[in-house]
Write a protein that holds these residues in place. Structure first.
Motif, PDB file in Angstrom:
ATOM      1  N   ARG A   2       0.863  -1.184   0.000  1.00  0.00           N
ATOM      2  CA  ARG A   2       0.000   0.000   0.000  1.00  0.00           C
ATOM      3  C   ARG A   2       0.902   1.238   0.000  1.00  0.00           C
ATOM      4  O   ARG A   2       1.679   1.461   0.931  1.00  0.00           O
ATOM      5  CB  ARG A   2      -0.929  -0.008   1.215  1.00  0.00           C
ATOM      6  N   VAL A   3       0.794   2.032  -1.063  1.00  0.00           N
ATOM      7  CA  VAL A   3       1.660   3.193  -1.258  1.00  0.00           C
ATOM      8  C   VAL A   3       0.814   4.463  -1.257  1.00  0.00           C
ATOM      9  O   VAL A   3      -0.208   4.540  -1.948  1.00  0.00           O
ATOM     10  CB  VAL A   3       2.445   3.098  -2.586  1.00  0.00           C
ATOM     11  N   PHE A   4       1.248   5.445  -0.492  1.00  0.00           N
ATOM     12  CA  PHE A   4       0.579   6.743  -0.408  1.00  0.00           C
ATOM     13  C   PHE A   4       1.446   7.746  -1.142  1.00  0.00           C
ATOM     14  O   PHE A   4       2.586   7.994  -0.742  1.00  0.00           O
ATOM     15  CB  PHE A   4       0.433   7.141   1.065  1.00  0.00           C
ATOM     16  N   VAL A   5       0.947   8.298  -2.247  1.00  0.00           N
ATOM     17  CA  VAL A   5       1.702   9.268  -3.030  1.00  0.00           C
ATOM     18  C   VAL A   5       1.130  10.657  -2.768  1.00  0.00           C
ATOM     19  O   VAL A   5       0.065  11.022  -3.271  1.00  0.00           O
ATOM     20  CB  VAL A   5       1.673   8.958  -4.542  1.00  0.00           C
ATOM     21  N   ALA A   6       1.832  11.428  -1.936  1.00  0.00           N
ATOM     22  CA  ALA A   6       1.436  12.813  -1.659  1.00  0.00           C
ATOM     23  C   ALA A   6       1.880  13.648  -2.853  1.00  0.00           C
ATOM     24  O   ALA A   6       3.055  13.699  -3.172  1.00  0.00           O
ATOM     25  CB  ALA A   6       2.110  13.303  -0.382  1.00  0.00           C
ATOM     26  N   GLY A   7       0.916  14.262  -3.526  1.00  0.00           N
ATOM     27  CA  GLY A   7       1.218  14.987  -4.757  1.00  0.00           C
ATOM     28  C   GLY A   7       1.023  14.104  -5.980  1.00  0.00           C
ATOM     29  O   GLY A   7       1.690  14.252  -6.990  1.00  0.00           O
ATOM     30  N   GLY A   8       0.097  13.183  -5.888  1.00  0.00           N
ATOM     31  CA  GLY A   8      -0.131  12.216  -6.958  1.00  0.00           C
ATOM     32  C   GLY A   8      -0.676  12.783  -8.249  1.00  0.00           C
ATOM     33  O   GLY A   8      -0.543  12.158  -9.295  1.00  0.00           O
ATOM     34  N   SER A   9      -1.267  13.977  -8.221  1.00  0.00           N
ATOM     35  CA  SER A   9      -1.815  14.553  -9.456  1.00  0.00           C
ATOM     36  C   SER A   9      -0.826  15.496 -10.133  1.00  0.00           C
ATOM     37  O   SER A   9      -1.125  16.066 -11.172  1.00  0.00           O
ATOM     38  CB  SER A   9      -3.127  15.285  -9.172  1.00  0.00           C
ATOM     39  N   GLY A  10       0.367  15.636  -9.586  1.00  0.00           N
ATOM     40  CA  GLY A  10       1.385  16.499 -10.190  1.00  0.00           C
ATOM     41  C   GLY A  10       2.094  15.821 -11.346  1.00  0.00           C
ATOM     42  O   GLY A  10       1.816  14.668 -11.691  1.00  0.00           O
ATOM     43  N   VAL A  11       3.024  16.536 -11.951  1.00  0.00           N
ATOM     44  CA  VAL A  11       3.748  16.024 -13.118  1.00  0.00           C
ATOM     45  C   VAL A  11       4.414  14.686 -12.802  1.00  0.00           C
ATOM     46  O   VAL A  11       4.309  13.735 -13.581  1.00  0.00           O
ATOM     47  CB  VAL A  11       4.795  17.058 -13.602  1.00  0.00           C
ATOM     48  N   LEU A  12       5.107  14.587 -11.697  1.00  0.00           N
ATOM     49  CA  LEU A  12       5.793  13.336 -11.357  1.00  0.00           C
ATOM     50  C   LEU A  12       4.820  12.286 -10.850  1.00  0.00           C
ATOM     51  O   LEU A  12       4.934  11.108 -11.190  1.00  0.00           O
ATOM     52  CB  LEU A  12       6.881  13.604 -10.325  1.00  0.00           C
ATOM     53  N   GLY A  13       3.865  12.701 -10.050  1.00  0.00           N
ATOM     54  CA  GLY A  13       2.884  11.760  -9.527  1.00  0.00           C
ATOM     55  C   GLY A  13       2.101  11.070 -10.625  1.00  0.00           C
ATOM     56  O   GLY A  13       1.851   9.864 -10.553  1.00  0.00           O
TER      57      GLY A  13
END
Length: 196
Positions: A2-13
């Motif tokens: 289970r991975v939480f990506v803070a900033g997932g809607s950004g260019v890198l996310g």
């Protein structure tokens, strides 16, 4: 995992999330706008609106996601958040990003600790000179030059904060270089076309 990506809607996310999903990970990705939740769903993530500058918002989002690892990709560099790129005044252009790299960075390890998350990975910056002392070849342990007295000082100090906080929490910081390509520099390409 289970991975939480803070900033997932950004260019890198937007590039990281589908790669994690393709490898079988369950991904929760954050955005600051409810309008972007559909895009995160199309990438295969459970989207959540989170304010990285609000400790309660971060703590709640992390606790609900129950991740095993947190990936910190939060910035506010896009024209939507920062306005037109202003290379001459990085202190202004990166003001919100600097806050995300200081206050936001403080919130993520605190939320990780509160939720029992043992791994935090954050973005750093590789195109940053070592302090001008000693030999030419620098190691990870050599101090970095924060360019004190320049408009870049606040941003470089914020990047140093990311490294200090995440490493102290037992996490890892990946020093990125400059990014280019579709979606990464569209704002800048448009300004170059306008000779700005």
């Amino acid at each position: 995992m289970r991975v939480f990506v803070a900033g997932g809607s950004g260019v890198l996310g937007r590039r990281l999330v589908p790669q994690l999903v393709a490898r079988g990970h369950q991904v929760t990705a954050t955005t600051t706008s409810a309008d972007k939740l559909g895009g995160l769903a199309r990438l295969g993530a459970d989207g959540v609106v989170m304010d990285g500058l609000d400790a309660a918002s971060v703590g709640e989002a992390v606790a609900k996601a129950r991740p095993e690892v947190i990936v910190h990709q939060m910035t506010a560099i896009s024209m939507t958040h920062a306005g037109k790129p202003d290379i001459k005044h990085p202190d202004r252009w990166f003001a919100r990003t600097n806050r995300l790299r200081t206050e936001g960075t403080d919130h993520l390890p605190a939320a990780a600790e509160g939720a029992g998350v043992s791994h935090v990975v954050a973005q750093g910056y590789a195109s940053w000179n070592g302090i001008r002392e000693g030999g030419w070849v620098k190691t990870e342990e050599d101090p970095l030059d924060t360019l004190e007295g320049t408009a870049a000082h606040g941003g470089l100090k914020a990047l140093g904060h990311v490294e200090d906080v995440v490493l102290a929490a037992g996490g890892a910081v990946l020093r990125y270089g400059a990014f280019y390509g579709p979606g990464a520099v569209d704002d800048q390409v448009e300004l170059v076309r306008k000779r700005q």
